[in-house]
Every structure is written in structure tokens, then in C-alpha cells.
Design an enzyme around this catalytic site. Structure first.
Site, PDB file in Angstrom:
ATOM      1  N   GLY A 163      18.204  20.541  20.264  1.00  0.00           N
ATOM      2  CA  GLY A 163      18.244  21.809  20.993  1.00  0.00           C
ATOM      3  C   GLY A 163      17.628  21.747  22.375  1.00  0.00           C
ATOM      4  N   GLN A 164      17.504  20.547  22.924  1.00  0.00           N
ATOM      5  CA  GLN A 164      16.924  20.426  24.268  1.00  0.00           C
ATOM      6  C   GLN A 164      17.903  20.962  25.307  1.00  0.00           C
ATOM      7  OE1 GLN A 164      15.729  16.438  25.317  1.00  0.00           O
ATOM      8  NE2 GLN A 164      14.745  17.092  27.228  1.00  0.00           N
TER       9      GLN A 164
ATOM     10  N   HIS B 176       8.978  18.485  27.776  1.00  0.00           N
ATOM     11  CA  HIS B 176       8.118  19.661  27.643  1.00  0.00           C
ATOM     12  C   HIS B 176       7.757  19.881  26.190  1.00  0.00           C
ATOM     13  CE1 HIS B 176      12.342  20.891  27.558  1.00  0.00           C
ATOM     14  NE2 HIS B 176      12.012  21.830  26.698  1.00  0.00           N
TER      15      HIS B 176
ATOM     16  N   ASN C  99      11.769  19.517  21.709  1.00  0.00           N
ATOM     17  CA  ASN C  99      13.173  19.371  21.329  1.00  0.00           C
ATOM     18  C   ASN C  99      13.754  18.158  22.051  1.00  0.00           C
ATOM     19  OD1 ASN C  99      13.044  21.741  19.780  1.00  0.00           O
ATOM     20  ND2 ASN C  99      13.414  23.001  21.589  1.00  0.00           N
TER      21      ASN C  99
HETATM   22  P1  5GP Z   1      14.345  23.386  25.413  1.00  0.00           P
HETATM   23  O1  5GP Z   1      15.493  24.238  24.951  1.00  0.00           O
HETATM   24  O2  5GP Z   1      14.815  22.362  26.409  1.00  0.00           O
HETATM   25  O3  5GP Z   1      13.508  22.837  24.315  1.00  0.00           O
HETATM   26  O4  5GP Z   1      13.368  24.386  26.160  1.00  0.00           O
HETATM   27  C1  5GP Z   1      13.576  24.802  27.470  1.00  0.00           C
HETATM   28  C2  5GP Z   1      12.867  26.104  27.630  1.00  0.00           C
HETATM   29  O5  5GP Z   1      12.770  26.377  29.012  1.00  0.00           O
HETATM   30  C3  5GP Z   1      13.601  27.289  26.982  1.00  0.00           C
HETATM   31  O6  5GP Z   1      12.776  27.862  25.981  1.00  0.00           O
HETATM   32  C4  5GP Z   1      13.843  28.230  28.153  1.00  0.00           C
HETATM   33  O7  5GP Z   1      13.672  29.588  27.819  1.00  0.00           O
HETATM   34  C5  5GP Z   1      12.839  27.772  29.189  1.00  0.00           C
HETATM   35  N1  5GP Z   1      13.233  27.978  30.570  1.00  0.00           N
HETATM   36  C6  5GP Z   1      14.431  27.686  31.124  1.00  0.00           C
HETATM   37  N2  5GP Z   1      14.444  28.006  32.432  1.00  0.00           N
HETATM   38  C7  5GP Z   1      13.209  28.496  32.696  1.00  0.00           C
HETATM   39  C8  5GP Z   1      12.612  29.009  33.894  1.00  0.00           C
HETATM   40  O8  5GP Z   1      13.196  29.053  34.972  1.00  0.00           O
HETATM   41  N3  5GP Z   1      11.328  29.430  33.804  1.00  0.00           N
HETATM   42  C9  5GP Z   1      10.626  29.401  32.621  1.00  0.00           C
HETATM   43  N4  5GP Z   1       9.368  29.838  32.653  1.00  0.00           N
HETATM   44  N5  5GP Z   1      11.162  28.940  31.483  1.00  0.00           N
HETATM   45  C10 5GP Z   1      12.444  28.493  31.518  1.00  0.00           C
END
Ligand code: 5GP
Length: 112
Positions: A91-92, A98, A85
Site C-alpha cells: 500500500g505504499q 516513511h 508500507n
Molecule cells: P503510504 O501510503 O505511502 O504508506 O503513505 C503515504 C502517506 O502520505 C499517506 O498516508 C498520505 O495521506 C500522506 N500524504 C500524501 N501527501 C501528503 C502531503 O502532501 N502532506 C502530508 N502531510 N501527508 C501526505
């Protein structure tokens, strides 16, 4: 510094499924599929929009790691999705590059 930097430093726990010198893979804390793993570089890159030619090899290693994670968790035969994302419309929510590895159920397309 993001929460992922703290996971890399082992300052907060994570369910790590795969690791190399440059890459860490751990289960998402809020999984949206039976298998939901985040594959991240150990160096801080904000996201795909901030990756440049100097990250070319690293991006390849991240993709290869996704395939390795899929094999380790047994979704390589059934199939899976790799997604990153980018920014607000993407949706980041964590600004450390990652890749999400999602699998273990049929995944709809297009995403909502
Ligand atoms: P994004 O929304 O940026 O694409 O994805 C970030 C992801 O990181 C989300 O799916 C969220 O659930 C995950 N995430 C956020 N904080 C933590 C954490 O402290 N530990 C883990 N394992 N995942 C996390």
C-alpha cells in the site's frame, strides 16, 4: 523527487511535530487515527526495500524518532503502532521511506 522532498525543503506546508538534522516528523494530511504522524529521513530513500547496510544507523534514528513523537503527542502510555508500507501490496503511495506512527484509539489487528 516526491512530495516529501518538497516538505523537507519547506516548499509546501506541513504540520511538523519533531525534527532533527536527519529526520522530520509531520502529521499525515489524511489521518486514519487521532494521532497519525509520518517520520521520514531527510535523505531520499525510496522505501524499506531500498534500504541497505549504509542506512543502518539512519533506520535506528527513525525508530527512535517514532518513540519521541509518541511521547511528544502523549500516546506513549496508551500505546501506538509504527508501520511502513512497502510496494504495491504493502500500500505504499509515496516513494520516500516513511514510518507511520498511529495512535489515540484502539487499533485493530490484523490490518484489512
Ligand atoms: P503510504 O501510503 O505511502 O504508506 O503513505 C503515504 C502517506 O502520505 C499517506 O498516508 C498520505 O495521506 C500522506 N500524504 C500524501 N501527501 C501528503 C502531503 O502532501 N502532506 C502530508 N502531510 N501527508 C501526505
Amino acid at each position: 523527487m516526491t512530495i516529501f522532498d518538497r516538505i523537507i525543503r519547506r516548499e509546501i506546508p506541513a504540520d511538523i511535530v519533531y525534527e532533527t538534522d536527519e529526520v522530520l516528523a509531520f502529521r499525515d494530511i489524511h489521518p486514519v487515527a487521532p494521532v497519525h504522524v509520518l517520520v521520514i529521513p531527510k535523505v531520499a530513500v525510496e522505501g524499506l526495500a531500498h534500504a541497505g547496510p549504509e542506512h543502518e544507523a539512519l533506520l535506528g534514528k527513525l525508530m527512535i524518532a517514532c518513540g519521541q513523537v509518541a511521547r511528544i503527542l502523549g500516546i506513549d502510555r496508551t500505546g501506538y503502532r509504527v508501520v511502513t508500507n512497502v510496494g504495491s501490496d504493502g500500500g505504499q503511495s509515496v516513494f520516500h521511506l516513511h514510518l507511520h506512527v498511529l495512535g489515540g484509539r484502539p487499533l485493530g489487528w490484523p490490518p484489512g
